[in-house]
Structures are given as structure tokens and as C-alpha cells.
Design an enzyme around this catalytic site. Sequence first.
Site, PDB file in Angstrom:
ATOM      1  N   ASN A   1      10.436   9.612   7.902  1.00  0.00           N
ATOM      2  CA  ASN A   1       9.420   9.224   8.887  1.00  0.00           C
ATOM      3  C   ASN A   1      10.104   8.523  10.058  1.00  0.00           C
ATOM      4  O   ASN A   1      10.594   7.413   9.918  1.00  0.00           O
ATOM      5  CB  ASN A   1       8.419   8.288   8.193  1.00  0.00           C
ATOM      6  CG  ASN A   1       7.314   7.818   9.103  1.00  0.00           C
ATOM      7  OD1 ASN A   1       7.392   7.958  10.328  1.00  0.00           O
ATOM      8  ND2 ASN A   1       6.286   7.241   8.513  1.00  0.00           N
TER       9      ASN A   1
ATOM     10  N   CYS B   1       3.082   5.216  14.719  1.00  0.00           N
ATOM     11  CA  CYS B   1       3.495   6.621  14.578  1.00  0.00           C
ATOM     12  C   CYS B   1       2.601   7.569  15.373  1.00  0.00           C
ATOM     13  O   CYS B   1       2.897   8.753  15.489  1.00  0.00           O
ATOM     14  CB  CYS B   1       3.493   7.024  13.114  1.00  0.00           C
ATOM     15  SG  CYS B   1       4.482   5.935  12.094  1.00  0.00           S
TER      16      CYS B   1
ATOM     17  N   HIS C   1       2.451  14.496  12.216  1.00  0.00           N
ATOM     18  CA  HIS C   1       3.380  13.381  12.027  1.00  0.00           C
ATOM     19  C   HIS C   1       4.034  13.559  10.668  1.00  0.00           C
ATOM     20  O   HIS C   1       3.366  13.872   9.671  1.00  0.00           O
ATOM     21  CB  HIS C   1       2.614  12.060  12.101  1.00  0.00           C
ATOM     22  CG  HIS C   1       3.434  10.881  11.679  1.00  0.00           C
ATOM     23  ND1 HIS C   1       4.704  10.669  12.157  1.00  0.00           N
ATOM     24  CD2 HIS C   1       3.184   9.868  10.802  1.00  0.00           C
ATOM     25  CE1 HIS C   1       5.200   9.568  11.603  1.00  0.00           C
ATOM     26  NE2 HIS C   1       4.295   9.072  10.779  1.00  0.00           N
TER      27      HIS C   1
HETATM   28  O1  UT7 Z   1       3.678   6.746   9.382  1.00  0.00           O
HETATM   29  C1  UT7 Z   1       2.749   5.923   8.775  1.00  0.00           C
HETATM   30  C2  UT7 Z   1       3.468   5.049   7.849  1.00  0.00           C
HETATM   31  N1  UT7 Z   1       3.435   5.265   6.473  1.00  0.00           N
HETATM   32  C3  UT7 Z   1       3.015   6.293   5.726  1.00  0.00           C
HETATM   33  O2  UT7 Z   1       2.556   7.277   6.181  1.00  0.00           O
HETATM   34  C4  UT7 Z   1       3.115   6.152   4.252  1.00  0.00           C
HETATM   35  C5  UT7 Z   1       1.881   6.606   3.534  1.00  0.00           C
HETATM   36  N2  UT7 Z   1       1.996   6.392   2.113  1.00  0.00           N
HETATM   37  C6  UT7 Z   1       2.824   7.100   1.315  1.00  0.00           C
HETATM   38  O3  UT7 Z   1       3.531   7.984   1.770  1.00  0.00           O
HETATM   39  C7  UT7 Z   1       2.807   6.806  -0.163  1.00  0.00           C
HETATM   40  O4  UT7 Z   1       1.751   5.935  -0.444  1.00  0.00           O
HETATM   41  C8  UT7 Z   1       4.147   6.195  -0.676  1.00  0.00           C
HETATM   42  C9  UT7 Z   1       5.238   7.250  -0.682  1.00  0.00           C
HETATM   43  C10 UT7 Z   1       4.547   5.015   0.179  1.00  0.00           C
HETATM   44  C11 UT7 Z   1       3.965   5.730  -2.121  1.00  0.00           C
HETATM   45  O5  UT7 Z   1       3.513   6.793  -2.919  1.00  0.00           O
HETATM   46  P1  UT7 Z   1       2.284   6.568  -3.922  1.00  0.00           P
HETATM   47  O6  UT7 Z   1       2.102   7.802  -4.651  1.00  0.00           O
HETATM   48  O7  UT7 Z   1       1.137   6.058  -3.097  1.00  0.00           O
HETATM   49  O8  UT7 Z   1       2.865   5.483  -4.902  1.00  0.00           O
HETATM   50  P2  UT7 Z   1       2.365   3.998  -5.170  1.00  0.00           P
HETATM   51  O9  UT7 Z   1       2.595   3.135  -3.968  1.00  0.00           O
HETATM   52  O10 UT7 Z   1       0.992   4.067  -5.729  1.00  0.00           O
HETATM   53  O11 UT7 Z   1       3.376   3.591  -6.302  1.00  0.00           O
HETATM   54  C12 UT7 Z   1       3.438   4.283  -7.527  1.00  0.00           C
HETATM   55  C13 UT7 Z   1       4.552   3.681  -8.346  1.00  0.00           C
HETATM   56  C14 UT7 Z   1       4.529   2.160  -8.388  1.00  0.00           C
HETATM   57  O12 UT7 Z   1       4.898   1.753  -9.696  1.00  0.00           O
HETATM   58  P3  UT7 Z   1       3.789   1.224 -10.718  1.00  0.00           P
HETATM   59  O13 UT7 Z   1       3.187   0.032 -10.025  1.00  0.00           O
HETATM   60  O14 UT7 Z   1       2.844   2.360 -10.884  1.00  0.00           O
HETATM   61  O15 UT7 Z   1       4.604   0.906 -11.919  1.00  0.00           O
HETATM   62  C15 UT7 Z   1       5.632   1.758  -7.436  1.00  0.00           C
HETATM   63  O16 UT7 Z   1       6.227   0.536  -7.761  1.00  0.00           O
HETATM   64  O17 UT7 Z   1       5.819   4.044  -7.790  1.00  0.00           O
HETATM   65  C16 UT7 Z   1       6.619   2.883  -7.636  1.00  0.00           C
HETATM   66  N3  UT7 Z   1       7.516   3.066  -6.502  1.00  0.00           N
HETATM   67  C17 UT7 Z   1       8.737   3.615  -6.624  1.00  0.00           C
HETATM   68  N4  UT7 Z   1       9.417   4.072  -7.693  1.00  0.00           N
HETATM   69  C18 UT7 Z   1      10.639   4.587  -7.463  1.00  0.00           C
HETATM   70  C19 UT7 Z   1       7.296   2.762  -5.208  1.00  0.00           C
HETATM   71  N5  UT7 Z   1       8.370   3.107  -4.483  1.00  0.00           N
HETATM   72  C20 UT7 Z   1       9.270   3.626  -5.325  1.00  0.00           C
HETATM   73  C21 UT7 Z   1      10.566   4.149  -5.175  1.00  0.00           C
HETATM   74  N6  UT7 Z   1      11.200   4.628  -6.265  1.00  0.00           N
HETATM   75  N7  UT7 Z   1      11.167   4.241  -3.975  1.00  0.00           N
END
Ligand code: UT7
Length: 319
Positions: A268, A114, A238
Site C-alpha cells: 500500500n 490514500c 487503491h
Molecule cells: O489504505 C487504507 C489503509 N489501510 C487498509 O486499507 C487496511 C485495511 N485492512 C486490512 O487490510 C486488514 O484488516 C489487515 C490486513 C490489516 C488485517 O487483516 P484481518 O483479516 O482484518 O486480520 P485481523 O486484524 O482481524 O487479525 C487477525 C489475526 C489477529 O490475531 P488474533 O487476535 O486473531 O489472534 C492478529 O493479531 O491476525 C493477527 N495478525 C497477524 N499475524 C501474522 C495481524 N497482523 C499479523 C501479521 N502476521 N502481520
Amino acid sequence: MTKQIGILGTGSAIPERILTNAELETMVDTSDEWIVTRTGIRERRIAGPGDTSAKLAFEASVRALEAANLQATDLDLIICATVTPDQAFPATACLVQERLGVSNIPAFDLSAGCSGFGYGIGAAQALLGTGQYQRALIIGVDLLSRITDYSDRSTCVLFGDGAGAMVLGPVPEGYGLLASDLGADGSGGHFLYQENQYIKMSGSEVFKFAVRVMENSTKRVLNKVGLSTNQIQWVIPHQANIRIITAAAARLGIPEERFFVNVDRYGNTSAASIGIAFDELARSGKLQDGDYLVLVGFGAGLTWSALLLKWWAGDVYEQ
Ligand code: UT7
């Protein structure tokens, strides 16, 4: 005396098909509420069967050339940033060159996730700075939908497809690119990679890295020329997650209103995101001649890129 290099025109191209959060709710265990509050994304564009990286890249390039009032034959160099070329080779840049009807000039792809658009600008600036080339076309294009696992809710809600382009060339003294900061930390490569065709990501690790480098890389380009954060009119980040943008804005002490945001509409789009965002901002009429702008990105590698420039409205964007 080094010639000043700046932006002469911008363009973008996005597929027509919209994938909404409501539709994703029918595909994986997620909700519109989770996606909006955790990412800020409401919808994204998905390539149709007839869309290819080369096609979208070409369309964005044509618009950038039109905005710059230039012909393809005025170009001396084409650089395309992508992690989703239609084929490993020939380079997407060569496919675009062929569609533009020009030949002989160098054309190559680069892979910086990215951060690719910023890397493309940085590479072009260095090559134009040699005096061997006058004008460069920079493209960022990615069709991440082609490598997204639509049964993995932790990634499939995030990504969209699109292309952004810019023509770089000489601008009057004092304008254009003032400083750049490109970097990589390969030890974080395992946080975001492709395996068995699909994107794999440790979201929270990338999140922490992103906020850190957006702050530090922006500060580094400002320090290089002795500008302070309150002199920056626009940051074009980004577009990955609104929470990353909000956190970086708070750390930098730059009001969030000065960050251009379209992640809600496109998700993204990887190497394309800064190009698409910049094109929308340039065409909105909000940029004023002399504005200081920062373009800052992060991505697979892990990589980062920040560029500081002074906007030259030229004859093109002055309405
Ligand atoms: O361009 C570079 C590429 N990527 C990025 O920039 C992404 C950077 N990261 C992020 O944007 C965030 O970390 C995410 C949006 C990917 C995730 O958000 P988060 O606040 O870091 O959530 P998490 O990964 O810590 O997950 C929290 C919870 C988890 O459940 P448990 O384990 O707490 O029960 C996940 O399983 O949210 C759950 N979860 C979802 N729930 C509903 C993960 N994805 C989803 C979803 N819908 N789509």
C-alpha cells in the site's frame, strides 16, 4: 460549453530497495503465508537514505510530462497529494515546481490519505473547469516507511513507498473525466491516524469501510452518466489489500480480471497507489481508445474518491 479534461500523460517512481516478506519474518512475528493470504502482498519498496518525497514526486512528474509530450512550462497548476511531505512546509508541490524549473503557477499539497490521488484529480478538474488554467500536474507521493512502526506486525507488513503523477488537460469532446464522487466521513478518523510519529490503524474497521465505499462510490459515478458495470473495461483501485479488491469486485459484479492489481509488488503506497497503478496500466498497452475506466480509492479521514473517465489514447499512448 465545458471543455473536456482528460489524462495527457502518466508517470511513476519507486525506490530501488525491495523489502520482502521473508525479511519481515526476521523483524516481527509474522509469516510469508499470513501476509500473502491475508493481504496479497509479496514485497514492497522502501525509500533509501537519499530518497525524499520531493525527489520521487519530481521523477514521476518528469515521466508524466515526457509521456504527455509536454514541457514543464506548459503546466498551469501543480497539486500534490501526500501525508508524508519531507517538511510540513513549503508544500511538496512547490519543491517539485522548483525542481521542474518553472515559477509563478499555483502549487499546493492536499491531505486525503490514500484517497489523495483521486482528490487531486477532482480538485484539478474543478480548477481547470473554470477556464483559468489549461493543464495541471497531479502527484501522489508517500513514504509511509518513514512513519511505520517496524515492531508493529499489524501495520508494518502493509506499506511501501512510491510516487505517481499525471498531466491533465484538454481532450477531444466525449473523452476524459465524465463523473467524480469525492467524500469523507470524519467520524471514522480514529480508525486510521498518526500518533507519536507512527501509523495506528484498526485494520478490520478500515477493511469494512473500504469494501463498502468502493462499491457505493463506483456505483454513484456510473449512475451519474447512466453507465452500467458491464461497460467498464478497467477499474484501477487503491492497492491496499487483494481481499478488499476481490470483495468489491464481487459486490459490483465486475470480473476481477478487470481490476488492475499490483499490490503484490508494492504493498500500500497510500496517495501514490492509484497513480502508480494507472501508469503501469497505461504503459502496458492494454488500454484501448474509448475504454471506460474507474479510479476508486479510500483512506484516512476516512475519505473516498471515485472517478469515471473515457480513455483518450491521443498521439501519446498509441503504439
Ligand atoms: O489504505 C487504507 C489503509 N489501510 C487498509 O486499507 C487496511 C485495511 N485492512 C486490512 O487490510 C486488514 O484488516 C489487515 C490486513 C490489516 C488485517 O487483516 P484481518 O483479516 O482484518 O486480520 P485481523 O486484524 O482481524 O487479525 C487477525 C489475526 C489477529 O490475531 P488474533 O487476535 O486473531 O489472534 C492478529 O493479531 O491476525 C493477527 N495478525 C497477524 N499475524 C501474522 C495481524 N497482523 C499479523 C501479521 N502476521 N502481520
